[in-house]
Design a protein around this motif. Structure first.
Motif, mmCIF file in Angstrom:
data_model
loop_
_atom_site.group_PDB
_atom_site.id
_atom_site.type_symbol
_atom_site.label_atom_id
_atom_site.label_comp_id
_atom_site.label_asym_id
_atom_site.label_seq_id
_atom_site.Cartn_x
_atom_site.Cartn_y
_atom_site.Cartn_z
ATOM 1 N N PHE A 153 10.430 -4.374 1.741
ATOM 2 C CA PHE A 153 11.336 -3.812 1.075
ATOM 3 C C PHE A 153 12.590 -3.226 1.834
ATOM 4 O O PHE A 153 13.736 -2.766 1.378
ATOM 5 N N ALA A 154 12.563 -3.116 3.163
ATOM 6 C CA ALA A 154 13.823 -2.306 4.313
ATOM 7 C C ALA A 154 13.513 -1.338 3.899
ATOM 8 O O ALA A 154 14.926 -0.457 3.519
ATOM 9 N N PHE A 155 12.016 -0.299 3.536
ATOM 10 C CA PHE A 155 12.186 0.884 2.836
ATOM 11 C C PHE A 155 12.191 1.483 3.883
ATOM 12 O O PHE A 155 11.377 1.392 5.534
ATOM 13 N N THR A 156 12.809 2.650 4.630
ATOM 14 C CA THR A 156 12.674 3.324 6.250
ATOM 15 C C THR A 156 11.577 5.171 5.893
ATOM 16 O O THR A 156 11.899 5.639 4.306
ATOM 17 N N VAL A 157 10.426 4.942 6.533
ATOM 18 C CA VAL A 157 10.264 6.294 6.120
ATOM 19 C C VAL A 157 10.403 7.864 5.475
ATOM 20 O O VAL A 157 10.928 8.255 6.978
ATOM 21 N N PRO A 158 10.874 8.647 4.987
ATOM 22 C CA PRO A 158 11.782 10.011 4.487
ATOM 23 C C PRO A 158 10.640 10.367 5.591
ATOM 24 O O PRO A 158 9.820 10.860 5.716
ATOM 25 N N ILE A 171 11.819 5.462 -7.367
ATOM 26 C CA ILE A 171 11.090 4.328 -6.432
ATOM 27 C C ILE A 171 11.130 4.649 -5.276
ATOM 28 O O ILE A 171 10.173 4.954 -4.275
ATOM 29 N N ASP A 172 11.763 5.772 -4.590
ATOM 30 C CA ASP A 172 12.276 6.367 -2.953
ATOM 31 C C ASP A 172 11.270 7.179 -2.846
ATOM 32 O O ASP A 172 10.754 6.998 -2.025
ATOM 33 N N LEU A 176 8.315 7.343 -4.849
ATOM 34 C CA LEU A 176 7.127 6.402 -4.710
ATOM 35 C C LEU A 176 6.509 5.862 -3.196
ATOM 36 O O LEU A 176 5.403 6.308 -2.568
ATOM 37 N N VAL A 177 7.602 5.035 -3.126
ATOM 38 C CA VAL A 177 7.558 4.241 -2.100
ATOM 39 C C VAL A 177 7.348 4.957 -0.613
ATOM 40 O O VAL A 177 6.272 5.149 0.284
ATOM 41 N N GLY A 178 8.144 6.612 -0.690
ATOM 42 C CA GLY A 178 8.152 7.770 0.113
ATOM 43 C C GLY A 178 6.441 8.369 0.124
ATOM 44 O O GLY A 178 6.099 8.662 1.293
ATOM 45 N N TYR A 179 5.771 8.344 -0.909
ATOM 46 C CA TYR A 179 4.213 8.759 -0.528
ATOM 47 C C TYR A 179 4.012 8.065 -0.377
ATOM 48 O O TYR A 179 2.817 8.222 0.320
ATOM 49 N N MET A 180 3.471 6.759 -0.873
ATOM 50 C CA MET A 180 2.982 5.596 -0.217
ATOM 51 C C MET A 180 2.743 5.641 1.417
ATOM 52 O O MET A 180 2.429 5.425 2.042
ATOM 53 N N ALA A 181 4.003 5.707 2.329
ATOM 54 C CA ALA A 181 4.637 5.914 3.075
ATOM 55 C C ALA A 181 3.657 6.398 3.966
ATOM 56 O O ALA A 181 2.866 6.481 5.454
ATOM 57 N N GLN A 182 3.713 8.190 3.675
ATOM 58 C CA GLN A 182 3.415 8.997 3.902
ATOM 59 C C GLN A 182 1.529 9.343 4.360
ATOM 60 O O GLN A 182 0.745 10.017 4.549
ATOM 61 N N HIS A 183 1.573 8.921 3.073
ATOM 62 C CA HIS A 183 -0.385 8.548 2.446
ATOM 63 C C HIS A 183 -1.139 7.529 2.702
ATOM 64 O O HIS A 183 -0.916 6.722 2.130
#
Length: 209
Positions: free
Chosen positions: A91-96, A176-177, A179-186
């Motif tokens: 989904f082309a997300f970047t980790v915040p 969404i940002d 949720l996905v940011g939390y998943m990326a950092q954990h």
């Protein structure tokens, strides 16, 4: 034709009336429990008549889960390595850069407040486009499988986002940002099963009638 029957109360769980073998079937993945090698061979022979198959006798992979059975410690650890990383790439997300420690914004309760505590009014934000709605649905589906399998802390956030799809607005994108940011950092959540000293005891009274 080989005698395997589906359990009446558990879909996708199959047993055999005369053999000590059972398996669950999810799409094309078989998770097999057996006591004797000849029972496993019977199942493999039955499947091989119709399909090509590969066998992992260690049982380390099943429906996307990595299963680590430590016999010495009597533990089973279930994880999904790289699942979140693949989601970020898809989904082309970047980790915040800012740290996110909860998958959903915390709203503290107002203790002692007099009068009713109303729910939030409907959002007046712009509606999502068809393409945006489709993307949010895909993200919800990917996150939901991970939440149900490995990280239940995500369930409330995923459920609220899914509920918001009934009348989707751009406020969902912020959710969404987060949720996905939390998943990326954990990443790297693990579920561990271990023996318990708890004893289940039941008492029934059959005297009535």
């Amino acid at each position: 034709s080989h005698g395997y029957v589906e359990a009446p109360a558990t879909p996708s769980l199959f047993t055999h009336p005369t053999r000590d073998v059972a398996f669950t079937l999810v799409v094309d993945d078989f998770g097999v429990k057996y006591a004797r090698k000849e029972d496993l061979d019977h199942l493999v022979s039955a499947i091989s008549e119709l399909y090509e198959l590969t066998i992992d006798r260690q049982g380390r992979k099943y429906v996307g889960l990595t299963i680590d059975h430590d016999v010495a410690q009597s533990t089973i650890r279930i994880s999904m390595p790289n699942y979140v990383a693949q989601m970020l790439k898809r989904f082309a997300f970047t980790v915040p850069k800012r740290r996110i420690d909860t998958p959903i914004a915390y709203a503290p309760p107002e203790y002692g407040r007099r009068g009713p505590q109303w729910t939030d009014p409907p959002s007046q934000a712009p509606a999502l486009s068809t393409e945006q709605v489709s993307r949010v649905r895909q993200i919800v589906g990917v996150a939901l499988y991970y939440a149900r399998s490995i990280d239940p802390l995500l369930l409330l956030a995923v459920n609220r986002i899914a509920t918001g799809l009934a009348a989707p607005t751009t406020t969902l994108l912020r959710s969404i940002d987060r949720l996905v940011g939390y998943m990326a950092q954990h990443q790297g959540a693990v579920v561990t099963f271990r023996p318990s000293a708890m004893k289940l005891m039941a008492h029934t009274d059959a005297s009535f009638c």
